[in-house]
Scaffold this motif. Structure first.
Motif, PDB file in Angstrom:
ATOM      1  N   UNK A 145      28.973  -0.347   1.601  1.00 27.98           N
ATOM      2  CA  UNK A 145      30.394  -0.158   2.146  1.00 27.98           C
ATOM      3  C   UNK A 145      30.584   1.384   1.725  1.00 27.98           C
ATOM      4  N   UNK A 146      31.484   1.923   2.278  1.00 25.32           N
ATOM      5  CA  UNK A 146      31.936   3.289   2.181  1.00 25.32           C
ATOM      6  C   UNK A 146      32.328   3.886   0.699  1.00 25.32           C
ATOM      7  N   UNK A 147      32.553   2.661  -0.311  1.00 28.89           N
ATOM      8  CA  UNK A 147      32.526   3.321  -1.670  1.00 28.89           C
ATOM      9  C   UNK A 147      31.676   2.382  -2.483  1.00 28.89           C
ATOM     10  N   UNK A 148      30.566   1.768  -1.953  1.00 30.54           N
ATOM     11  CA  UNK A 148      29.544   0.933  -2.579  1.00 30.54           C
ATOM     12  C   UNK A 148      30.151   0.040  -3.586  1.00 30.54           C
ATOM     13  N   UNK A 149      30.905  -0.875  -2.761  1.00 24.90           N
ATOM     14  CA  UNK A 149      31.800  -1.785  -3.551  1.00 24.90           C
ATOM     15  C   UNK A 149      30.916  -2.663  -4.519  1.00 24.90           C
ATOM     16  N   UNK A 150      31.210  -2.729  -5.621  1.00 28.42           N
ATOM     17  CA  UNK A 150      30.486  -3.674  -6.722  1.00 28.42           C
ATOM     18  C   UNK A 150      30.948  -5.207  -7.121  1.00 28.42           C
ATOM     19  N   UNK A 151      29.863  -6.056  -6.858  1.00 26.59           N
ATOM     20  CA  UNK A 151      30.089  -7.444  -7.273  1.00 26.59           C
ATOM     21  C   UNK A 151      29.461  -7.575  -8.482  1.00 26.59           C
ATOM     22  N   UNK A 152      30.109  -8.342  -9.421  1.00 25.22           N
ATOM     23  CA  UNK A 152      29.542  -8.855 -10.703  1.00 25.22           C
ATOM     24  C   UNK A 152      28.402  -9.860 -10.458  1.00 25.22           C
ATOM     25  N   UNK A 153      27.520  -9.933 -11.286  1.00 26.53           N
ATOM     26  CA  UNK A 153      26.256 -10.895 -11.182  1.00 26.53           C
ATOM     27  C   UNK A 153      26.677 -11.912 -12.385  1.00 26.53           C
ATOM     28  N   UNK A 154      26.390 -13.296 -12.090  1.00 27.27           N
ATOM     29  CA  UNK A 154      26.815 -14.197 -13.354  1.00 27.27           C
ATOM     30  C   UNK A 154      25.412 -13.950 -14.473  1.00 27.27           C
ATOM     31  N   UNK A 155      25.892 -14.465 -15.417  1.00 28.99           N
ATOM     32  CA  UNK A 155      25.065 -14.583 -16.423  1.00 28.99           C
ATOM     33  C   UNK A 155      24.454 -13.075 -16.982  1.00 28.99           C
ATOM     34  N   UNK A 156      25.534 -12.259 -17.052  1.00 28.79           N
ATOM     35  CA  UNK A 156      25.382 -10.901 -17.399  1.00 28.79           C
ATOM     36  C   UNK A 156      26.213 -10.365 -18.457  1.00 28.79           C
ATOM     37  N   UNK A 157      26.295  -9.185 -18.856  1.00 27.34           N
ATOM     38  CA  UNK A 157      27.234  -8.585 -19.910  1.00 27.34           C
ATOM     39  C   UNK A 157      28.050  -7.320 -19.533  1.00 27.34           C
ATOM     40  N   UNK A 158      29.288  -7.408 -19.585  1.00 26.85           N
ATOM     41  CA  UNK A 158      29.842  -6.140 -18.820  1.00 26.85           C
ATOM     42  C   UNK A 158      31.103  -5.757 -19.908  1.00 26.85           C
ATOM     43  N   UNK A 159      31.704  -4.751 -19.677  1.00 25.15           N
ATOM     44  CA  UNK A 159      33.056  -4.195 -20.260  1.00 25.15           C
ATOM     45  C   UNK A 159      34.051  -4.045 -19.101  1.00 25.15           C
ATOM     46  N   UNK A 160      35.380  -4.117 -19.714  1.00 24.31           N
ATOM     47  CA  UNK A 160      36.701  -4.105 -18.860  1.00 24.31           C
ATOM     48  C   UNK A 160      37.096  -3.029 -19.899  1.00 24.31           C
ATOM     49  N   UNK A 161      37.806  -2.154 -19.130  1.00 27.76           N
ATOM     50  CA  UNK A 161      38.313  -0.810 -20.107  1.00 27.76           C
ATOM     51  C   UNK A 161      39.861  -0.406 -19.370  1.00 27.76           C
TER      52      UNK A 161
END
Length: 227
Positions: free
Chosen positions: A169-185
């Motif tokens: 997409x125009x913004x390279x929309x990011x979808x999360x992937x299961x069984x990973x690690x991430x941060x929310x800020x």
């Protein structure tokens, strides 16, 4: 009308896609491990019934329902009236948000009244600063306008995950992937918005907000690389 367009315009088809995508995002979130940083002030406002303006880049929009705690209070997302915007809006609804569709024929005064009505009811307002069509990572004047109109505190938010799917997409929309690690800020944007800003002031505020959103998004990307 082509078969492709008939399918795309089918309410049943769209409901199925909405349900599938919402279920996928929910599954990806709950099967991953997340670090949540900087949300104390925003959560405190919402808990006290003080609406906030919740802003992020469109690229990270899909995770908005997990960046705002709807168990503490309501939030309305401003969404495009176009087909893609309606789809995104319904996914957000399935994940706990309310929506205010922005149609090209909707008068600015009518939209302003609706936003003010919702905030007076204690409902926060969420929006992608560069949505719905971009350019990517360039804030429009909409967040500035709502900060001025409502007087609400503004919070920038973002997410990052070690593994994501980037859509074409125009913004390279990011979808999360299961069984990973991430941060929310989350971080408050502290710039004061004048009641009657000049065009030059609005432009300066847009650039400042863009820089603040870049900063928190880059910080999330850096933090997730260290997990």
């Amino acid at each position: 009308m082509s078969i492709r367009k008939k399918i795309a315009d089918s309410p049943r088809f769209n409901r199925a896609i909405e349900a599938l995508l919402a279920a996928y995002v929910r599954f990806a979130f709950y099967t991953s491990r997340w670090q949540r940083d900087g949300f104390e002030d925003m959560d405190g406002c919402v808990r006290r019934g003080e609406p906030v303006i919740f802003v992020l880049w469109h690229q990270r929009l899909i995770m908005a329902p997990f960046l705002f705690d709807t168990s503490l209070g309501r939030i309305c997302a401003l969404t495009s009236g176009a087909r893609a915007g309606r789809l995104a809006g319904q996914i957000l609804v399935r994940l706990g948000f309310e929506t205010i569709p922005m149609h090209s024929h909707t008068r600015h005064v009518a939209l302003s009244r609706e936003v003010l009505r919702r905030t007076k009811e204690g409902c926060s307002i969420g929006l992608a600063a560069d949505g719905p069509r971009g350019p990517a990572r360039v804030s429009s004047e909409v967040p500035i306008m709502w900060a001025r109109t409502t007087g609400c505190r503004v919070f920038t938010v973002s997410f990052a995950e070690r593994r994501v799917i980037k859509l074409p997409t125009w913004d390279k929309q990011m979808l999360p992937v299961p069984f990973s690690r991430g941060v929310l800020m989350c971080k408050e944007w502290h710039c004061e918005v004048p009641r009657k800003p000049s065009p030059e002031q609005v432009e300066a505020l847009q650039k400042n907000l863009s820089a603040a959103l870049d900063e928190i998004t880059d910080a999330a990307d850096t933090a997730v690389s260290k997990l």
